[in-house]
Design a protein around this motif. Sequence first.
Motif, PDB file in Angstrom:
ATOM      1  N   ARG A 129      -8.325   5.678  -0.034  1.00  0.00           N
ATOM      2  CA  ARG A 129      -8.305   4.678   1.083  1.00  0.00           C
ATOM      3  C   ARG A 129      -8.252   3.367   0.260  1.00  0.00           C
ATOM      4  NH1 ARG A 129     -12.747   8.030   3.265  1.00  0.00           N
ATOM      5  NH2 ARG A 129     -11.783   9.201   5.213  1.00  0.00           N
ATOM      6  N   LYS A 132      -2.394   1.704  -1.716  1.00  0.00           N
ATOM      7  CA  LYS A 132      -1.566   1.177  -0.720  1.00  0.00           C
ATOM      8  C   LYS A 132      -0.120   1.905  -0.776  1.00  0.00           C
ATOM      9  CE  LYS A 132      -3.006  -3.447  -1.031  1.00  0.00           C
ATOM     10  NZ  LYS A 132      -3.063  -5.004  -1.407  1.00  0.00           N
ATOM     11  N   ASN A 133       0.357   1.852   0.534  1.00  0.00           N
ATOM     12  CA  ASN A 133       1.782   2.612   0.493  1.00  0.00           C
ATOM     13  C   ASN A 133       2.513   1.827  -0.054  1.00  0.00           C
ATOM     14  OD1 ASN A 133       4.293   3.112   1.997  1.00  0.00           O
ATOM     15  ND2 ASN A 133       2.984   4.417   3.328  1.00  0.00           N
ATOM     16  N   THR A 136       5.463   0.140   2.590  1.00  0.00           N
ATOM     17  CA  THR A 136       4.846  -0.947   3.278  1.00  0.00           C
ATOM     18  C   THR A 136       3.977  -1.983   2.576  1.00  0.00           C
ATOM     19  OG1 THR A 136       3.020   0.247   4.068  1.00  0.00           O
ATOM     20  CG2 THR A 136       4.828   0.553   5.428  1.00  0.00           C
ATOM     21  N   GLY A 137       3.205  -1.412   1.509  1.00  0.00           N
ATOM     22  CA  GLY A 137       2.336  -2.375   0.955  1.00  0.00           C
ATOM     23  C   GLY A 137       0.915  -2.442   1.550  1.00  0.00           C
ATOM     24  N   LYS A 138       0.942  -1.727   2.623  1.00  0.00           N
ATOM     25  CA  LYS A 138      -0.465  -1.531   3.430  1.00  0.00           C
ATOM     26  C   LYS A 138      -1.272  -0.521   2.884  1.00  0.00           C
ATOM     27  CE  LYS A 138       1.602  -3.566   7.626  1.00  0.00           C
ATOM     28  NZ  LYS A 138       1.730  -3.454   9.061  1.00  0.00           N
ATOM     29  N   PRO A 139      -2.796  -0.437   3.150  1.00  0.00           N
ATOM     30  CA  PRO A 139      -3.372   0.583   2.790  1.00  0.00           C
ATOM     31  C   PRO A 139      -3.117   1.884   3.192  1.00  0.00           C
ATOM     32  CG  PRO A 139      -4.847  -1.268   3.266  1.00  0.00           C
ATOM     33  CD  PRO A 139      -3.324  -1.559   3.907  1.00  0.00           C
ATOM     34  N   SER A 141      -2.673   5.045   5.800  1.00  0.00           N
ATOM     35  CA  SER A 141      -3.433   5.354   6.967  1.00  0.00           C
ATOM     36  C   SER A 141      -4.432   6.420   7.076  1.00  0.00           C
ATOM     37  CB  SER A 141      -2.384   5.737   7.910  1.00  0.00           C
ATOM     38  OG  SER A 141      -1.753   7.003   7.859  1.00  0.00           O
TER      39      SER A 141
END
Length: 393
Positions: A129, A132-133, A136-139, A141
Motif C-alpha cells: 500500500r 507506487k505504480n 502512473t506514479g500513484k499508489p 490500487s
Amino acid sequence: MASIRKRGNSYLLVVSMGYDFDGKRRKPQQKTVHPPDGLTPKAKEKWLEEEAALFERQCRNEPLKAVDKTITLAAYTEMWLREIAPNKLAKSTLARDKQDIDRFMPRLGGYKLTDLKPEHFRNLYAELRKQKNSVTGKPLSECTIEGVHACLCGILSDAMEGGFLSHNPAWRTYKYTGKKKKKQNVADEETTQKLIAALDEESIKYETYFKLIIATGMRRGECCGLKWCDVNFKEKSIHICRNVVKVTGEEIIVKEPKTASGERYVYFSAEMASLLKEYRKFCQQETETYDERELTPDDYIFRRHGMELPMMPSSFTWRFKLILKKHGLPENLNVHSLRHTAASLMIAGGADVATVSGLLGHSQVSTTLDIYTHAFDDKKKAASAVLQESLDI
C-alpha cells in the motif's frame, strides 16, 4: 473427494467410507464447517475444497506427503509455474499472476513454505500500500493488492493439495482497506440515447459492435469472438460460445467461455437484425476486395483485414474513447460500461435478476446482485411503499 452440501449458512462435508468385508456400506463420515465471512463466491468455493480434502485425509488416515522442509516459496512458485499453472490457468490469468508474483517474491520468496505465518502476508499488504505504480506514479490500487492476495492463496492452496502444507497460511489475512469500491460506471437512459445517436454517425463496423453490446450486455471479448454462423436471423438470437483475449507479447487467443453459464444465447430486435444484415453486406464487399473470396459463415463478424483472425478488444476500447470525446459524452465510460448499462436498464425495465444473470453469463445469481445492487434501489423503494401502504403505517 468428500462431497460438499450446503445447509443454510453452513456446509456439510461427507466422506464415503466404502464397504466392509460383508459387502455392507460403512457409515459415511460427516463434518460441518462454516466458511469465514467476507469471502467471494470463488474464494469460498476454494476454501471448501481445501477443507474437504483435509477432512478426507483425516477420515482415511492418509498421511500428508513428506514435506520438503527446505523448499522456499520462491522454489515452490518456480515449480508451480513450470508444472501446475500451465495446465490449470488460462494464459491471460497466468500473465496476471506473474505480475502479482513479481510483487510478493522480493519480500516473501526466501521463506520456507512451512515457516510462512499470517503476519507475513499482512505485513506484505501493508508494504504494498506504500508502493507506487511504476507507470502512473500513484499508489497501488486496493484491487491490485487484493489480486496479489488471491494469487498467493491460489499458489499455497495447490501447495497444500500437493502435501507441502497442512493448511493455507494466507487465508483470512487480507482485509479491504480504504473507501468502498465505486459503483460501476453506467450510462443513464438519456446518455445511452445520445450515445446511440452518436453511433449512427460512425462507420457501420463500430456502430454494429457497440450497439450489439448495448442491446445484449455481452462482454467486449465475446463480441469480438462472434462468427456469422452464431447469428440466427430467424430466431433473432446470437450464440455466445467464444471469447477473445490478447496477452502482451503473444498472438491473439480465441477460447471457450470460462464457465458453462458463459456459453449462452442472447436476443436482438428487428431493428438490430436490419443493421446486422446491412453490416453483413458490407463485410461481403470487404472480403471480396481484400481476400478475393466469398464471405463464409465461419468468418468472424469483426475480422481483421486480409486475415482469418478476429479484431482485438483493445481496438474497440481505443475507438470508443475517441467517440466519447468527439461527441461530448462522459469520458469516464468505457466499453464494459455498455454491459453494465444494458444490465441496469434491463433491471429498471422489470426483468428479474435470474433472467438478467443468465443473459449476462454470470455463473451465480449472487454475482449479478452484488454488481447491480444499485439498480434495484427503485424496486426496494417500491416494495417498501407497498408494504407500508398495506399496513397503513
